[in-house]
Enzyme design. Structure first.
Site: not given
Length: 768
Positions: A616, A627, A641
């Site tokens: 999460s 990224d 998740k």
């Protein structure tokens, strides 16, 4: 290809990855050293090519900083090579044990051992899963699972299917069978706990006999091959495991009438209404209605619950009940779609089928139909029924009241029981101030013996309203009498940020390498104060000796608040999208952007550690930093998740519906959430460092010992004898010295290499 040949190939791979010359003399390799590409040093470290990195470093002029890095890499390589040898032997032992168990008909044990062997196979996992012996075991185990289903032994069926599912590490292969067995087991637990206990006891006795047979066979092998030390270690482990397996924990047998009190039909209707419209993967009401109908078939196919519902002894009515619900499923499959009004009408019809046949209690029908509907969705969507409503509401408050101790359940060989043990008191809490110590046994709570209490029961009883009193009866060491501690419950600060080691005053020292000024921060969960606590840790280092690099450890972090994750990413990323959320049909609903004023002014190198327990919010942080190329991610793939749950009140606030309504999308468009059909999910590390389950367990245990606070006990009396048998407390530095945590060591080497590369570049520029 036999397993010995495969392990020969695996060892060649491991040698290439981990072994490197350990020449003690460095000066001979450094005469007339050419200029070195520091970018190449960094690239090699980031890729985990430590053998080539060593070769390059040995061409540099003598330098204390470089020499220190060389020694660290050599230590890491030596440790990994030793582990590779242990892993090879463990794989061989596991493979042989698996074959031996299968030949003896011990299929469940054979599949479990196959799991161990698979994890030990490293990069050769795909080859292992295609091994003829493994394939044969899988076929036999699947047949045994189907036989267990036919007999109604859902304990055995679930265990076998779960082992098969874990072996393939995907949700698809045995997903349907696993879910069906789990649902039957849930029905047994709710309405026929005595039958479930009988099945558990039979399984335990069966496993005990198998274990005794395996131990006898292993003893015969050890007599031929193992050293006395190895034999002793195996015997100790077998004794511990045997004692644990011989104990069957009492089941929670609270009457179903109490648990289902206040369950009413509107809860089912409102649940299906909300889920059909708002779930992120909603396909309308049909799948939910079908799940409700299937739950009715599962209910009556769990024949053992007839002891609770005598109407199920009427085979004619059971057959009618089952057939009519089968007809409903066929009707749903053939329908073109359902409006909400259509869905409400079908719900009433299904409730009517029960009234016209078995006439089971309506609250049972409502509960089971609702659970069946939710079972068609993801594992994070569920109903909080009236029975659990109050405890769930407390979790939404974001505050925790108790006495301030970390507890665990530990097997006591003297009593042959699990006992509640204090792992560590938390600094500046009622328990710490009262003098409760690590390893204290909580024998009583408010005068009630805690024998066979679960951790959940202990937490529920010890925690409570602020200002109320709880009395703990503590057994300390060999003392004959219990010590009674009357503690006043208080708000316990949740510690989401932890450092490298405790200082004398109980606060954290965040330096993992003070000389190089490299910090280390563990985030256990994302709560409102996490970003502020991270700021404070960094400021503490800046004030102390400065900070040149940071390790952010998110392993086993299950997540928490999205806002906290966004704030932490914003510390490293000054601009751009951090994360967005998408709802049904990939509709973008929310975008969270970085704000320049919240970012740290200095850009320092960062390594983020993740593993399969990082979920999460942890995946948002690691994925966003990846990224933006703002951190190197080290470890193993995260959990997967990446979904958002909203909580809806149902039936005038009598219950809650927790529903997945959105998915997280990372800056470059990745959705990290894992769905049953997915083959890729989560965050893949830039530098993958695989470690075995045994290494993980040892690393966790070692870290827990390092983190223990001594407590606030009074000093020993003058002249009191010291405990000669007491082991010295481990130090944080031992984690690196002993190679306890290879993922952490690899991450630290990456950062040290970057700092050394900068050091070399400055020296080369100065020499020009």
């Amino acid at each position: 290809m036999g397993y010995m040949i495969r392990w020969a190939l695996l060892c060649i791979l491991m040698v290439g990855l981990f072994l490197a010359p350990t020449t003690p003399g460095l000066a001979d390799d450094r005469q007339a050293a050419p200029l070195i590409s520091t970018d190449e040093l960094t690239r090699l470290a980031d890729a985990g090519e430590f053998d080539r990195l060593l070769t390059s470093l040995r061409t540099t002029p003598e330098d204390a900083t470089v020499d220190s890095l060389i020694k660290d890499i050599e230590r890491f390589q030596t440790s990994r090579a030793e582990q590779a040898n242990k892993q090879r032997k463990a794989y061989n032992d596991a493979y042989q044990k698996m074959v031996r168990q299968a030949d003896a008909g011990q299929l469940e044990e054979a599949v479990f051992t196959a799991l161990l062997a698979r994890d030990l196979a490293g990069d050769l996992k795909p080859v292992f899963l295609k091994d003829e012996k493994v394939t044969e075991i899988l076929k036999r185990t699947e047949a045994a699972a189907k036989e267990s289903e036919a007999k109604g032994d859902w304990v055995e069926a679930l265990s076998l299917y779960r082992s098969l599912d874990e072996l393939f590490d995907d949700y698809a292969t045995y997903h349907k069978q696993l879910k069906l067995a789990a649902n039957h087991l849930r029905v047994l637990r709710a309405y026929a706990p005595d039958e479930l206990e009988r099945l558990l006891r039979e399984r335990s006795e069966r496993l005990k006999k198998n274990r005794e047979a395996e131990e006898a066979a292993q003893k015969a092998l050890d007599a031929k091959n193992a050293t006395p030390e190895e034999i002793k270690d195996k015997q100790n482990k077998q004794n511990t495991d045997s004692n644990k397996d011989d104990e069957i924990r009492p089941l929670d047998k609270e009457p179903w009438e109490k648990k289902l009190a206040s369950v009413e039909l509107p809860m089912l209707k409102q649940t299906i209404g909300n889920a059909g419209k708002k779930h992120v993967s909603s396909r309308g009401y049909a799948q939910l209605l079908k799940g409700s109908a299937q739950a009715m078939i599962t209910l009556v196919d769990t024949k053992a619950i007839a002891v609770t519902f005598p109407a199920m002894k009427d085979e004619v009515k059971v057959a009618q009940f089952r057939q009519r619900f089968s007809d409903v499923i066929t009707e749903i499959d053939n329908a073109t779609g359902y409006s909400y009004l259509d869905a409400l009408g079908l719900i009433d019809r299904m409730v009517g089928i029960n009234s016209e046949t078995l006439n089971l209690p309506e609250e049972v029908i409502v509960y089971e139909m609702t659970e069946g509907a939710m079972d068609t969705l993801d594992e994070f969507s569920f109903v909080i029924w009236p029975y659990r409503r109050e405890s769930f509401a407390r979790t939404l408050q974001g505050k925790f009241y108790g006495v301030g101790i970390q507890i665990a359940s530990k097997f006591d060989h003297k009593t042959k029981r699990d006992r509640l043990i204090v792992i560590s008191p938390l600094a500046d809490t009622p328990a710490y101030r009262a003098g409760i110590l690590p390893n204290d046994i909580i024998a009583e709570v408010n005068g009630e013996a805690t024998t066979d209490w679960s951790i959940d029961q202990a937490v529920r009883t010890i925690t409570g309203e602020e200002g109320t009193i709880v009395t703990l009866g503590i057994q300390r060491g060999e003392e004959p009498a219990l010590r009674q501690f009357k503690l006043v419950r208080a708000e316990i600060p949740i510690e989401s940020i932890r450092g490298w080691q405790h200082k004398q005053d109980g606060s954290w020292d965040y330096y993992i390498d003070r000389d190089q000024k490299i910090g280390y921060v563990r985030l256990s969960e994302f709560i409102p104060q996490s970003a502020g606590d991270l700021d404070a840790a960094v400021k503490q280092m800046e004030k102390d000796a400065g900070i040149n690099a940071l390790i952010l450890d998110l392993r086993f972090n299950p997540g928490g608040l999205l806002s906290s994750a966004v704030e932490i990413v914003n510390r490293f990323v000054p601009e751009g999208t951090i994360v967005s959320t998408v709802g049904p049909a990939d509709t973008r609903s929310s975008v969270f952007e970085a704000r320049p004023e919240r970012a740290w002014k200095r850009r320092i190198p960062v390594v983020v550690l993740i593993n399969g327990g990082s979920a999460s919010a942890s995946e948002i942080v690691s994925g966003a930093l990846q990224d933006y190329h703002r951190a190197l991610i080290v470890g193993t793939r995260s959990f997967g998740k990446g979904s958002v749950q909203d909580v809806f009140k149902i039936d005038n606030d009598k219950a809650y519906l927790r529903l997945t309504t959105q998915y997280y999308k990372l800056p470059q468009g990745r959705i990290i959430h894992r769905k049953p059909e997915d083959r890729t999910w989560g965050v893949e590390p830039d530098l993958k460092v695989e470690i075995t389950a045994d290494e993980v367990a040892k690393a966790i245990e070692f870290r827990q010992k390092v983190d223990v606070l001594p407590g606030n006990a009074p000093p020993p009396a003058a002249g009191a004898a010291a405990d000669a048998n007491k082991e010295p407390a481990p130090k944080a530095a031992d984690i690196l010295e002993k190679g306890v945590d290879p993922q952490l060591s690899a991450g630290l080497l990456v950062l040290k290499t970057r700092l050394v590369a900068r050091h070399i570049a400055l020296a080369q520029n100065a020499a020009k």
